[in-house]
Design an enzyme around this catalytic site. Structure first.
Site, PDB file in Angstrom:
ATOM      1  N   HIS A  67      16.274  -8.396 -58.906  1.00 36.38           N
ATOM      2  CA  HIS A  67      14.874  -8.229 -59.313  1.00 36.38           C
ATOM      3  C   HIS A  67      14.481  -9.467 -60.106  1.00 36.38           C
ATOM      4  CE1 HIS A  67      14.896  -3.911 -58.215  1.00 36.38           C
ATOM      5  NE2 HIS A  67      16.180  -4.002 -58.554  1.00 36.38           N
ATOM      6  N   ARG A  69      11.267 -10.214 -60.864  1.00 34.98           N
ATOM      7  CA  ARG A  69      10.151  -9.827 -61.740  1.00 34.98           C
ATOM      8  C   ARG A  69       8.811 -10.484 -61.461  1.00 34.98           C
ATOM      9  NH1 ARG A  69      12.440  -5.246 -62.768  1.00 34.98           N
ATOM     10  NH2 ARG A  69      14.011  -5.213 -64.415  1.00 34.98           N
ATOM     11  N   ASN A  99       9.845  -4.182 -55.877  1.00 36.29           N
ATOM     12  CA  ASN A  99       9.144  -3.362 -56.883  1.00 36.29           C
ATOM     13  C   ASN A  99       8.479  -4.253 -57.926  1.00 36.29           C
ATOM     14  OD1 ASN A  99      11.650  -4.114 -57.934  1.00 36.29           O
ATOM     15  ND2 ASN A  99      11.770  -2.326 -59.274  1.00 36.29           N
ATOM     16  N   ASP A 279      22.230  -5.927 -58.532  1.00 35.94           N
ATOM     17  CA  ASP A 279      21.071  -5.184 -59.049  1.00 35.94           C
ATOM     18  C   ASP A 279      20.593  -5.824 -60.361  1.00 35.94           C
ATOM     19  OD1 ASP A 279      19.014  -3.373 -59.191  1.00 35.94           O
ATOM     20  OD2 ASP A 279      20.260  -1.690 -59.849  1.00 35.94           O
ATOM     21  N   HIS A 283      15.440  -7.175 -68.585  1.00 38.15           N
ATOM     22  CA  HIS A 283      14.446  -6.662 -69.537  1.00 38.15           C
ATOM     23  C   HIS A 283      14.715  -7.327 -70.885  1.00 38.15           C
ATOM     24  CE1 HIS A 283      13.068  -3.419 -66.925  1.00 38.15           C
ATOM     25  NE2 HIS A 283      14.324  -3.076 -66.711  1.00 38.15           N
TER      26      HIS A 283
END
Ligand SMILES: [Zn+2]
Length: 412
Positions: A67, A69, A99, A279, A283
């Site tokens: 991810h 972002r 996503n 994965d 954050h």
């Protein structure tokens, strides 16, 4: 005879492949391997030579689950920042997940993501979201993206197409390649639907439970074209670590029991699980300290040191490591010219010191949030240098350059 000098000659390497470890010299011309042979076998000229001094080399790692972002989460990570973490971790190709904000479920958003990805230091492919309502958009991008992503558990605020089994069955009947987030009972339901309606390949992201490995094993034994991947945090951490780490050890799927971890390793050993993928989900620490903390942890920079440590500990061998982290992902996701060191393929390589004893720290993490759930862990194995399409992108503790990564081509 080589009339044209190579751009780069790499000498004195021990190259790991799915078949074993061999001493080689390698030459690069225009971003691709132009010579792969025994030490001293390259007779041509080279514009530059690097003597690896017998270092161990692996094909550049391919991480099919990340991810990055962008768009919509730039404060957590960007193609520029997270690709630097990848390069420092020996990863030369990633597939990024859809996503994003907005979701990558339309041609328009995919075009925007492709623009943003030009900042990447490493090569990138894109997983396109299958949300149950966008089949026309999916068909329009089929053949240019390596897979379509199904989110079947309510972890990311996405409406699950599994709520309507007929709709999901119809998707599986298209024969397009799918990757699914499906845990526990959801995985059982998905495998049942795939058995009934599926006409193509289905890959399961971040398998975490021993019973999920068992379900995949049974589906494969029944002849279904299904596969699975394991994530380093599920292989190297368990629910005791989750208690110790708090929010910094929280992701989806969550960390599981020691018996589940053993089940994953058994699945890797018997071929039920065919890939290891991070994965990688950055954050900020401040977000992780918030209420509620968002699930997800970074993993790109720590995957290879952890796996080299597993090799040193006898839990994995080098051929298996190469198969799980480059050969199989390239072949199964049809990433053209990737996943093998052979004449004509992209010159993607990582040099490592498998004997270096290293303590993983937050300070050296290049992911934008600057932390790792593995901080403080001692491992045997260090990434020395990373080569992407014949250009050094990481050397001696620093990333080199900016941008330059290209989109992977999906083979027909
Ligand atoms: Zn994910």
């Amino acid at each position: 005879m080589m009339s044209q000098p190579a751009d780069l000659l790499l000498r004195h390497l021990r190259l790991a492949s799915p078949d074993g470890v061999q001493s080689v010299d390698l030459a690069v011309t225009a971003g691709r391997w132009s010579h792969v042979g025994a030490p001293g076998s390259y007779a041509g000229a080279a514009a530059a030579t690097y003597d690896a001094g017998g270092a161990l080399a692996l094909p550049g790692l391919i991480d099919v689950h990340t991810h990055f972002r962008e768009p919509g989460g730039e404060h957590k990570g960007t193609y520029a920042s997270e690709s630097r973490a990848a390069a420092a971790g020996g990863v030369t190709t990633v597939l990024t997940m859809p996503n994003t904000k907005p979701f990558t479920n339309s041609r328009a958003t995919l075009d925007r993501v492709r623009e943003l990805a030009r900042d990447s230091l490493i090569d990138v492919g894109f997983q396109f979201m299958a949300d149950g309502t966008n089949l026309a958009e999916m068909e329009a991008v089929a053949g240019t993206v390596p897979a379509f992503k199904l989110y079947l558990d309510r972890t990311t605020g996405i409406d699950s197409p599994l709520a309507d089994p007929e709709r999901l069955g119809a998707l599986l009947a298209t024969g397009l390649p799918f990757v699914a987030h499906a845990e526990g009972d959801t995985l059982d339901s998905l495998l049942n639907l795939h058995r009934r309606y599926g006409t193509g390949w289905l890959h399961i992201g971040h398998v975490a439970l021993a019973r999920e490995v068992e379900a995949l094993r049974a589906a494969r034994a029944a002849g279904q074209d299904v596969s699975g991947e394991a994530s380093p945090h599920h292989l190297f951490l368990d629910e005791d670590d989750a208690r110790r780490l708090g929010a910094l050890g929280d992701m989806r799927p969550t960390l599981k029991s020691a018996a589940d971890v053993a089940g994953l390793w058994a699945g890797l050993a018997d071929g039920t699980l065919e890939a290891i993928a991070t994965d990688h989900a950055p954050h900020l620490l401040a977000e992780k300290q918030g209420d509620p903390p968002p699930p997800g942890v970074p993993g790109l920079q720590t995957m290879l040191p952890l796996l080299l440590d597993a090799v040193a500990a006898g839990r994995l061998d080098l051929p298996a490591l190469v198969r799980l982290t480059s050969a199989w992902p390239a072949q199964r996701f049809r990433l053209a010219d990737k996943g093998a060191v052979r004449v004509g393929s992209h010159a993607d390589l990582v040099l490592v010191d498998p004997n270096a004893r290293v303590t993983i720290t937050n300070e050296e993490q290049l992911t934008k949030p600057g932390w790792t759930p593995f901080a403080g862990r001692q491992v045997r194995g260090r990434v020395l240098r990373t080569l992407r399409r014949g250009a050094w992108v990481y050397a001696d503790g620093q990333t080199v350059g900016a941008g330059g990564g290209e989109e992977v081509r999906v083979a027909p």
